[in-house]
Design a protein around this motif. Sequence first.
Motif, short mmCIF file in Angstrom:
data_model
loop_
_atom_site.label_atom_id
_atom_site.label_comp_id
_atom_site.label_asym_id
_atom_site.label_seq_id
_atom_site.Cartn_x
_atom_site.Cartn_y
_atom_site.Cartn_z
N GLY A 6 0.83 -1.20 0.00
CA GLY A 6 0.00 0.00 0.00
C GLY A 6 0.86 1.25 0.00
O GLY A 6 2.09 1.18 -0.09
N PRO A 7 0.21 2.40 0.12
CA PRO A 7 0.95 3.66 0.13
C PRO A 7 1.95 3.71 1.30
O PRO A 7 1.59 3.37 2.43
CB PRO A 7 -0.14 4.72 0.30
CG PRO A 7 -1.40 4.05 -0.18
CD PRO A 7 -1.24 2.60 0.17
N ALA A 8 3.16 4.10 1.01
CA ALA A 8 4.24 4.08 2.00
C ALA A 8 3.93 4.88 3.26
O ALA A 8 4.14 4.37 4.36
CB ALA A 8 5.54 4.53 1.37
N PRO A 9 3.46 6.13 3.15
CA PRO A 9 3.23 6.89 4.39
C PRO A 9 2.24 6.20 5.33
O PRO A 9 2.48 6.11 6.53
CB PRO A 9 2.67 8.23 3.91
CG PRO A 9 3.13 8.36 2.50
CD PRO A 9 3.18 6.96 1.97
N GLU A 10 1.14 5.69 4.76
CA GLU A 10 0.13 5.03 5.58
C GLU A 10 0.68 3.75 6.22
O GLU A 10 0.40 3.45 7.38
CB GLU A 10 -1.11 4.72 4.76
CG GLU A 10 -1.95 5.95 4.42
CD GLU A 10 -1.45 6.71 3.20
OE1 GLU A 10 -0.37 6.38 2.65
OE2 GLU A 10 -2.14 7.65 2.80
N ALA A 11 1.48 3.00 5.47
CA ALA A 11 2.06 1.77 6.00
C ALA A 11 3.03 2.08 7.14
O ALA A 11 3.01 1.41 8.18
CB ALA A 11 2.78 1.00 4.89
N ILE A 12 3.86 3.08 6.97
CA ILE A 12 4.84 3.45 8.00
C ILE A 12 4.11 3.93 9.26
O ILE A 12 4.44 3.52 10.38
CB ILE A 12 5.79 4.54 7.47
CG1 ILE A 12 6.68 3.96 6.37
CG2 ILE A 12 6.64 5.14 8.61
CD1 ILE A 12 7.41 4.99 5.56
N LEU A 13 3.11 4.78 9.08
CA LEU A 13 2.36 5.29 10.23
C LEU A 13 1.60 4.18 10.95
O LEU A 13 1.51 4.18 12.18
CB LEU A 13 1.40 6.40 9.78
CG LEU A 13 2.09 7.68 9.31
CD1 LEU A 13 1.09 8.57 8.59
CD2 LEU A 13 2.74 8.41 10.47
N SER A 14 1.08 3.23 10.20
CA SER A 14 0.36 2.11 10.79
C SER A 14 1.27 1.25 11.66
O SER A 14 0.93 0.91 12.79
CB SER A 14 -0.28 1.25 9.69
OG SER A 14 -0.84 0.09 10.22
N VAL A 15 2.44 0.91 11.13
CA VAL A 15 3.40 0.10 11.90
C VAL A 15 3.86 0.88 13.13
O VAL A 15 3.94 0.33 14.23
CB VAL A 15 4.60 -0.32 11.03
CG1 VAL A 15 5.70 -0.93 11.89
CG2 VAL A 15 4.16 -1.29 9.95
#
Length: 65
Positions: A13-22
Amino acid sequence: RDGVHSDHHEREGPAPEAILSVAATRKCDLIVMGSRGMGSLKGMVLGSVSTKVSHYARCPVMVVR
């Protein structure tokens, strides 16, 4: 060795959302990211992962260039 712990996670998925989710799930104290240094105009037009993450993160973000 000095109490610093790092993890590696892969997400789709979109990198910013994935990073923030983790970061939220793991309750991270700090997010460290690299920057490609595209410059402000090109970064604004194309979007910057580090800019989006630093804007929405609930913890400090260190951007290394």
